[in-house]
Design a protein around this motif. Structure first.
Motif, PDB file in Angstrom:
ATOM      1  N   TYR A 206       0.839  -1.190   0.000  1.00  0.00           N
ATOM      2  CA  TYR A 206       0.000   0.000   0.000  1.00  0.00           C
ATOM      3  C   TYR A 206       0.876   1.242   0.000  1.00  0.00           C
ATOM      4  O   TYR A 206       2.003   1.212   0.489  1.00  0.00           O
ATOM      5  CB  TYR A 206      -0.880  -0.023   1.262  1.00  0.00           C
ATOM      6  CG  TYR A 206      -2.088   0.849   1.192  1.00  0.00           C
ATOM      7  CD1 TYR A 206      -3.195   0.484   0.450  1.00  0.00           C
ATOM      8  CD2 TYR A 206      -2.123   2.053   1.876  1.00  0.00           C
ATOM      9  CE1 TYR A 206      -4.313   1.301   0.392  1.00  0.00           C
ATOM     10  CE2 TYR A 206      -3.244   2.872   1.830  1.00  0.00           C
ATOM     11  CZ  TYR A 206      -4.330   2.480   1.080  1.00  0.00           C
ATOM     12  OH  TYR A 206      -5.441   3.288   1.030  1.00  0.00           O
ATOM     13  N   THR A 207       0.366   2.338  -0.533  1.00  0.00           N
ATOM     14  CA  THR A 207       1.097   3.602  -0.528  1.00  0.00           C
ATOM     15  C   THR A 207       0.105   4.759  -0.435  1.00  0.00           C
ATOM     16  O   THR A 207      -1.084   4.589  -0.712  1.00  0.00           O
ATOM     17  CB  THR A 207       1.981   3.745  -1.789  1.00  0.00           C
ATOM     18  OG1 THR A 207       2.784   4.909  -1.670  1.00  0.00           O
ATOM     19  CG2 THR A 207       1.150   3.812  -3.052  1.00  0.00           C
ATOM     20  N   HIS A 208       0.594   5.912  -0.015  1.00  0.00           N
ATOM     21  CA  HIS A 208      -0.209   7.135   0.042  1.00  0.00           C
ATOM     22  C   HIS A 208       0.513   8.214  -0.748  1.00  0.00           C
ATOM     23  O   HIS A 208       1.735   8.232  -0.800  1.00  0.00           O
ATOM     24  CB  HIS A 208      -0.369   7.630   1.488  1.00  0.00           C
ATOM     25  CG  HIS A 208      -1.120   6.707   2.368  1.00  0.00           C
ATOM     26  ND1 HIS A 208      -2.480   6.760   2.527  1.00  0.00           N
ATOM     27  CD2 HIS A 208      -0.697   5.688   3.155  1.00  0.00           C
ATOM     28  CE1 HIS A 208      -2.870   5.825   3.367  1.00  0.00           C
ATOM     29  NE2 HIS A 208      -1.799   5.158   3.764  1.00  0.00           N
ATOM     30  N   GLU A 209      -0.228   9.133  -1.309  1.00  0.00           N
ATOM     31  CA  GLU A 209       0.375  10.257  -2.032  1.00  0.00           C
ATOM     32  C   GLU A 209       0.804  11.358  -1.065  1.00  0.00           C
ATOM     33  O   GLU A 209       1.466  12.307  -1.459  1.00  0.00           O
ATOM     34  CB  GLU A 209      -0.615  10.825  -3.047  1.00  0.00           C
ATOM     35  CG  GLU A 209      -0.933   9.860  -4.167  1.00  0.00           C
ATOM     36  CD  GLU A 209      -1.932  10.434  -5.158  1.00  0.00           C
ATOM     37  OE1 GLU A 209      -2.335  11.613  -4.993  1.00  0.00           O
ATOM     38  OE2 GLU A 209      -2.311   9.717  -6.088  1.00  0.00           O
ATOM     39  N   THR A 210       0.424  11.247   0.194  1.00  0.00           N
ATOM     40  CA  THR A 210       0.696  12.291   1.182  1.00  0.00           C
ATOM     41  C   THR A 210       1.478  11.711   2.358  1.00  0.00           C
ATOM     42  O   THR A 210       1.582  10.499   2.505  1.00  0.00           O
ATOM     43  CB  THR A 210      -0.623  12.865   1.729  1.00  0.00           C
ATOM     44  OG1 THR A 210      -1.337  11.806   2.375  1.00  0.00           O
ATOM     45  CG2 THR A 210      -1.465  13.454   0.619  1.00  0.00           C
ATOM     46  N   LEU A 211       1.993  12.575   3.194  1.00  0.00           N
ATOM     47  CA  LEU A 211       2.593  12.158   4.450  1.00  0.00           C
ATOM     48  C   LEU A 211       1.517  11.483   5.279  1.00  0.00           C
ATOM     49  O   LEU A 211       0.383  11.956   5.340  1.00  0.00           O
ATOM     50  CB  LEU A 211       3.133  13.380   5.201  1.00  0.00           C
ATOM     51  CG  LEU A 211       3.822  13.095   6.525  1.00  0.00           C
ATOM     52  CD1 LEU A 211       5.141  12.370   6.272  1.00  0.00           C
ATOM     53  CD2 LEU A 211       4.064  14.389   7.266  1.00  0.00           C
ATOM     54  N   THR A 212       1.836  10.357   5.907  1.00  0.00           N
ATOM     55  CA  THR A 212       0.858   9.597   6.667  1.00  0.00           C
ATOM     56  C   THR A 212       1.339   9.428   8.103  1.00  0.00           C
ATOM     57  O   THR A 212       2.489   9.064   8.324  1.00  0.00           O
ATOM     58  CB  THR A 212       0.631   8.211   6.026  1.00  0.00           C
ATOM     59  OG1 THR A 212       0.194   8.404   4.687  1.00  0.00           O
ATOM     60  CG2 THR A 212      -0.405   7.421   6.777  1.00  0.00           C
ATOM     61  N   LEU A 213       0.469   9.715   9.056  1.00  0.00           N
ATOM     62  CA  LEU A 213       0.772   9.517  10.471  1.00  0.00           C
ATOM     63  C   LEU A 213      -0.138   8.436  11.029  1.00  0.00           C
ATOM     64  O   LEU A 213      -1.328   8.422  10.742  1.00  0.00           O
ATOM     65  CB  LEU A 213       0.531  10.807  11.260  1.00  0.00           C
ATOM     66  CG  LEU A 213       1.312  12.036  10.837  1.00  0.00           C
ATOM     67  CD1 LEU A 213       0.886  13.232  11.676  1.00  0.00           C
ATOM     68  CD2 LEU A 213       2.796  11.796  10.969  1.00  0.00           C
TER      69      LEU A 213
END
Length: 78
Positions: A34-41
């Motif tokens: 999985y990946t996100h286009e934004t910073l993830t917390l």
């Protein structure tokens, strides 16, 4: 990503920059790559999470904060 029974809230903060926030209570999560286009917390407040990223496996305990950079590929299981 598979999310089990529980309560979830999702926010997408677009200014400044971009940030996604997910709050999950009593939820079992299992994700394939999985990946996100934004910073993830991620804040672990129940159980232990297993996170795999960049060919390393991390066991994340309660009260830890996880920071995942944009476009980093990972898997997560709680």
């Amino acid at each position: 990503m598979t999310i089990g029974v529980g309560k979830t809230k999702f926010w997408n903060v677009s200014q400044p920059g971009s940030l996604e926030i997910l709050h999950a209570t009593n939820v079992l999560v299992s994700s394939s790559r999985y990946t996100h286009e934004t910073l993830t917390l991620g804040i672990i407040n129940q159980r232990t999470a297993l996170l795999s990223s960049k060919q390393k496996l991390y066991s994340i305990s309660v009260d830890y904060i996880v920071v995942i950079n944009p476009d980093d590929v990972y898997t997560c299981h709680t």
